[in-house]
Motif scaffolding. Structure first.
Motif, PDB file in Angstrom:
ATOM      1  N   HIS A 203      25.116  34.532  42.424  1.00 46.18           N
ATOM      2  CA  HIS A 203      25.570  35.922  42.319  1.00 46.18           C
ATOM      3  C   HIS A 203      24.400  36.904  42.252  1.00 46.18           C
ATOM      4  CE1 HIS A 203      28.986  33.515  40.551  1.00 46.18           C
ATOM      5  NE2 HIS A 203      29.437  33.963  41.688  1.00 46.18           N
ATOM      6  N   TYR A 204      23.241  36.458  42.643  1.00 43.40           N
ATOM      7  CA  TYR A 204      22.027  37.278  42.605  1.00 43.40           C
ATOM      8  C   TYR A 204      22.220  38.608  43.335  1.00 43.40           C
ATOM      9  CZ  TYR A 204      17.263  38.798  43.596  1.00 43.40           C
ATOM     10  OH  TYR A 204      16.129  39.541  43.708  1.00 43.40           O
ATOM     11  N   ASN A 205      22.781  38.558  44.536  1.00 47.14           N
ATOM     12  CA  ASN A 205      22.960  39.791  45.324  1.00 47.14           C
ATOM     13  C   ASN A 205      23.900  40.772  44.635  1.00 47.14           C
ATOM     14  OD1 ASN A 205      21.204  38.928  47.332  1.00 47.14           O
ATOM     15  ND2 ASN A 205      22.837  37.996  48.540  1.00 47.14           N
ATOM     16  N   LEU A 206      24.931  40.257  43.997  1.00 48.84           N
ATOM     17  CA  LEU A 206      25.846  41.142  43.271  1.00 48.84           C
ATOM     18  C   LEU A 206      25.138  41.823  42.100  1.00 48.84           C
ATOM     19  CD1 LEU A 206      29.130  39.033  43.150  1.00 48.84           C
ATOM     20  CD2 LEU A 206      28.753  41.173  44.394  1.00 48.84           C
ATOM     21  N   VAL A 207      24.282  41.090  41.425  1.00 47.27           N
ATOM     22  CA  VAL A 207      23.531  41.665  40.311  1.00 47.27           C
ATOM     23  C   VAL A 207      22.598  42.759  40.824  1.00 47.27           C
ATOM     24  CG1 VAL A 207      21.851  41.197  38.483  1.00 47.27           C
ATOM     25  CG2 VAL A 207      23.706  39.577  38.904  1.00 47.27           C
ATOM     26  N   VAL A 208      21.931  42.486  41.934  1.00 47.78           N
ATOM     27  CA  VAL A 208      21.035  43.488  42.527  1.00 47.78           C
ATOM     28  C   VAL A 208      21.816  44.740  42.901  1.00 47.78           C
ATOM     29  CG1 VAL A 208      19.573  43.991  44.532  1.00 47.78           C
ATOM     30  CG2 VAL A 208      19.328  41.813  43.325  1.00 47.78           C
ATOM     31  N   GLU A 209      22.971  44.560  43.547  1.00 44.05           N
ATOM     32  CA  GLU A 209      23.803  45.701  43.938  1.00 44.05           C
ATOM     33  C   GLU A 209      24.302  46.462  42.712  1.00 44.05           C
ATOM     34  OE1 GLU A 209      26.940  44.628  46.687  1.00 44.05           O
ATOM     35  OE2 GLU A 209      25.574  43.269  47.752  1.00 44.05           O
TER      36      GLU A 209
ATOM     37  N   TYR B 112      32.524  45.407  39.674  1.00 44.68           N
ATOM     38  CA  TYR B 112      33.892  44.894  39.615  1.00 44.68           C
ATOM     39  C   TYR B 112      33.934  43.426  40.026  1.00 44.68           C
ATOM     40  CZ  TYR B 112      38.697  43.836  40.708  1.00 44.68           C
ATOM     41  OH  TYR B 112      39.907  43.224  40.755  1.00 44.68           O
ATOM     42  N   GLU B 113      33.196  43.078  41.060  1.00 48.45           N
ATOM     43  CA  GLU B 113      33.192  41.690  41.538  1.00 48.45           C
ATOM     44  C   GLU B 113      32.598  40.762  40.472  1.00 48.45           C
ATOM     45  OE1 GLU B 113      34.199  38.633  44.099  1.00 48.45           O
ATOM     46  OE2 GLU B 113      34.840  40.734  44.069  1.00 48.45           O
ATOM     47  N   LEU B 114      31.529  41.191  39.804  1.00 49.14           N
ATOM     48  CA  LEU B 114      30.972  40.391  38.711  1.00 49.14           C
ATOM     49  C   LEU B 114      31.990  40.246  37.581  1.00 49.14           C
ATOM     50  CD1 LEU B 114      27.290  41.701  38.558  1.00 49.14           C
ATOM     51  CD2 LEU B 114      28.031  39.382  39.156  1.00 49.14           C
ATOM     52  N   TYR B 115      32.682  41.328  37.283  1.00 49.12           N
ATOM     53  CA  TYR B 115      33.718  41.276  36.258  1.00 49.12           C
ATOM     54  C   TYR B 115      34.798  40.270  36.664  1.00 49.12           C
ATOM     55  CZ  TYR B 115      37.488  42.585  33.129  1.00 49.12           C
ATOM     56  OH  TYR B 115      38.500  42.546  32.199  1.00 49.12           O
ATOM     57  N   ARG B 116      35.239  40.351  37.904  1.00 53.29           N
ATOM     58  CA  ARG B 116      36.277  39.450  38.403  1.00 53.29           C
ATOM     59  C   ARG B 116      35.824  37.990  38.328  1.00 53.29           C
ATOM     60  NH1 ARG B 116      37.812  36.672  42.425  1.00 53.29           N
ATOM     61  NH2 ARG B 116      36.043  37.093  43.763  1.00 53.29           N
ATOM     62  N   LEU B 117      34.574  37.743  38.660  1.00 52.00           N
ATOM     63  CA  LEU B 117      34.056  36.379  38.680  1.00 52.00           C
ATOM     64  C   LEU B 117      33.887  35.784  37.279  1.00 52.00           C
ATOM     65  CD1 LEU B 117      31.342  36.774  41.452  1.00 52.00           C
ATOM     66  CD2 LEU B 117      33.389  35.325  41.581  1.00 52.00           C
ATOM     67  N   TYR B 118      33.537  36.611  36.304  1.00 47.74           N
ATOM     68  CA  TYR B 118      33.181  36.094  34.981  1.00 47.74           C
ATOM     69  C   TYR B 118      34.189  36.389  33.876  1.00 47.74           C
ATOM     70  CZ  TYR B 118      28.539  34.950  36.738  1.00 47.74           C
ATOM     71  OH  TYR B 118      27.493  34.411  37.440  1.00 47.74           O
ATOM     72  N   SER B 119      35.124  37.287  34.087  1.00 44.44           N
ATOM     73  CA  SER B 119      35.975  37.735  32.978  1.00 44.44           C
ATOM     74  C   SER B 119      36.822  36.629  32.365  1.00 44.44           C
ATOM     75  CB  SER B 119      36.850  38.915  33.398  1.00 44.44           C
ATOM     76  OG  SER B 119      37.707  38.541  34.448  1.00 44.44           O
TER      77      SER B 119
ATOM     78  N   PHE C  62      22.877  35.089  35.462  1.00 45.83           N
ATOM     79  CA  PHE C  62      23.654  36.213  34.960  1.00 45.83           C
ATOM     80  C   PHE C  62      24.752  35.710  34.017  1.00 45.83           C
ATOM     81  CE2 PHE C  62      27.222  39.187  35.150  1.00 45.83           C
ATOM     82  CZ  PHE C  62      26.584  40.347  34.745  1.00 45.83           C
ATOM     83  N   GLY C  63      25.387  34.603  34.376  1.00 43.36           N
ATOM     84  CA  GLY C  63      26.459  34.052  33.545  1.00 43.36           C
ATOM     85  C   GLY C  63      25.993  33.681  32.146  1.00 43.36           C
ATOM     86  N   LEU C  64      24.833  33.052  32.036  1.00 41.12           N
ATOM     87  CA  LEU C  64      24.308  32.701  30.717  1.00 41.12           C
ATOM     88  C   LEU C  64      23.915  33.946  29.932  1.00 41.12           C
ATOM     89  CD1 LEU C  64      22.195  29.515  31.462  1.00 41.12           C
ATOM     90  CD2 LEU C  64      24.318  29.673  30.175  1.00 41.12           C
TER      91      LEU C  64
END
Length: 186
Positions: free
Chosen positions: A9-15, A25-32, A73-75
């Motif tokens: 998810h590196y690119n999502l974090v950069v964005e 939102y995508e990071l939230y969706r992936l990890y929530s 990012f998850g950790l």
């Protein structure tokens, strides 16, 4: 030299760092969902776990510029969630007792052969964990379910490593008693 972890998810974090609400939102969706499970196992109340989750994500997105890929990012997010859970528990005036652990017994690690029986026992164990006093449940969850060692738990909860071990052993004993009462034996 500092280690840098590149996760999927590196690119999502950069964005997200660049201000993309879609990436956030995508990071939230992936990890929530996973982070809600972490929060629920620690605080033991779904409404409070949802509040903790929202606070943790707000904090993470506000501090995303501080994230340096020293871990995934998850950790990093999980550390924030656990920290927020501990803060929520502290607000409840959670007290930990530093007691000796003489005479405490371990729970057997035996697995039943029948899958249906296994699923039943898992459900009963989950319910039994909810019956544990908060201090026991928190240490048990952090150690068994979240993978922290007693030194880390001590730092997170601001207790001694020995207190963490004692709480864990007492939690196992109490859980064993609850399970015996419910007719589940190892």
């Amino acid at each position: 030299m500092e280690a840098i972890y590149i996760d999927k998810h590196y690119n999502l974090v950069v964005e997200c760092k660049q201000g993309s609400k879609k990436a956030c939102y995508e990071l939230y969706r992936l990890y929530s969902k996973a982070m809600l499970n972490v929060a629920f196992r620690i605080v033991g109340n779904i409404a409070e776990a949802e509040d903790v989750l929202q606070e943790a994500f707000l904090h993470a997105f506000n501090k995303v510029h501080d994230f340096r890929q020293e871990t995934t990012f998850g950790l990093w997010l999980k550390q924030i969630v656990v920290s927020r859970c501990i803060n929520a528990l502290r607000k409840r005036k959670l007290e930990f007792a530093d007691m000796d652990d003489e005479g405490l017994e371990n729970i057997a690690d035996e697995m039943p052969a029948d899958e249906e029986e296994t699923l039943y026992k898992v459900a009963v164990v989950k319910e039994a964990i909810k019956e544990l006093p908060e201090g026991y449940r928190v240490v048990l969850s952090l150690y068994l379910l979240e993978g922290y060692d007693h030194e880390e738990i001590g730092q997170i909860l601001n207790i001694t490593e020995n207190t963490s071990r004692t709480q864990f052993l007492r939690a196992k004993r109490k859980l064993s008693e609850i399970l015996k009462r419910k007719g589940v034996t190892s």
